[in-house]
Design an enzyme around this catalytic site. Structure first.
Site, PDB file in Angstrom:
ATOM      1  N   SER A 105     -58.233 -81.853   8.385  1.00  0.00           N
ATOM      2  CA  SER A 105     -59.351 -82.178   7.504  1.00  0.00           C
ATOM      3  C   SER A 105     -59.080 -81.589   6.134  1.00  0.00           C
ATOM      4  CB  SER A 105     -60.646 -81.571   8.071  1.00  0.00           C
ATOM      5  OG  SER A 105     -61.708 -81.617   7.130  1.00  0.00           O
ATOM      6  N   TYR A 122     -65.075 -74.690  11.979  1.00  0.00           N
ATOM      7  CA  TYR A 122     -64.390 -75.947  11.687  1.00  0.00           C
ATOM      8  C   TYR A 122     -63.266 -75.734  10.689  1.00  0.00           C
ATOM      9  CZ  TYR A 122     -63.838 -80.937  10.676  1.00  0.00           C
ATOM     10  OH  TYR A 122     -63.329 -82.212  10.516  1.00  0.00           O
TER      11      TYR A 122
END
Length: 255
Positions: free
Chosen positions: A147, A160
């Site tokens: 990401s 995350y």
């Protein structure tokens, strides 16, 4: 370069979390490029339905596999089942992922462990199970879905961001260890794409505007806008590319 370099005819791709969202988009794109595909879900019925949909829409062989990608025994069975059913495994896309949004001081240990296990441990387990097949055939393509938040931080995404940053580093180690077997490993780092995972943000007017304000292109990405990169990394066209992380984020991290 001949466009044949992008053909996946005769290749077999395994996409974790490939039964919905970006994973299903990737599976369809790879099938349309010529690959047979295996897609996974924890839900056996969902995996079977996704495989049936892919066969009907693309005319390519498709297998649905039920697996918890955080469980090493199930992951081993996943790799074996895919190889037996489709003949080989050429492409592994570690796509399964999860996000739990909380401030650090409110983050519970269970949520932290769940995110790390799904986003970082699972790609490790899946690669460890699949790469022996790639070594045997002296060919492989590993694509880890990281990401932009593996490179840039955002509040309330501690687990995350940490897991996706770790996945970028894991990708580099994979590239170094397996290059001698004609196996490449690269990470894709998407920014804000319109997926089910991001609906909670998109449906919050204030949060949605925050994201739009940070995007040079001023809109969320369409999942189809990732498929060209996925096909490139899965194909012969990317044969000299390994250990890289490609950010595709509408200009967010350009600031």
């Amino acid at each position: 370069m001949s466009v044949n370099k992008f053909s996946l005819e005769g290749r077999v791709a395994l996409i974790t979390g490939g039964c919905q969202g970006l994973g299903l988009v990737f599976a369809k794109a790879l099938a349309e490029a010529g690959a047979a595909v295996a897609v996974t879900s924890r839900d056996e019925a969902k995996a079977a339905d996704a495989a049936r949909q892919l066969r009907e829409e693309t005319g390519r062989p498709a297998l649905g596999v039920a697996v918890d990608v955080t469980d090493s025994r199930q992951v081993g069975r996943m790799a074996e089942e895919t190889a037996q059913a489709l003949g080989r495994i050429d492409i592994l896309i570690n796509n399964a992922g999860i996000n739990v949004r909380k401030p650090i001081l409110e983050y519970d240990e269970e949520s932290w462990d769940l995110v790390q296990s799904t986003n970082l441990k699972a790609p490790f387990l899946c690669a460890k199970a699949v790469v022996p097949y790639m070594i045997k055939q002296q060919y492989g393509r590993i694509i880890n879905m990281s990401s932009m938040l593996g490179t840039a931080a955002l509040a309330e995404r501690s687990a995350y961001c940490s897991s996706k940053g770790g996945l970028i580093q894991l990708t580099k180690v994979m590239a170094l260890e397996w290059a001698g077997h004609n196996i490449t490993a690269n990470a894709v780092c998407p920014g804000p794409f319109a997926t089910d995972l991001n609906k909670v943000v998109m449906n919050n007017p204030e949060a949605n505007q925050f994201f739009l304000d940070h995007l040079a292109i001023k809109r969320w990405g369409n999942p189809d806008e990732l498929t060209g990169l996925i096909i490139y990394l899965a194909s012969e066209a990317s044969s000299f590319m390994t250990g890289s992380s490609v950010v595709i984020d509408g200009g967010w991290t350009a600031e």
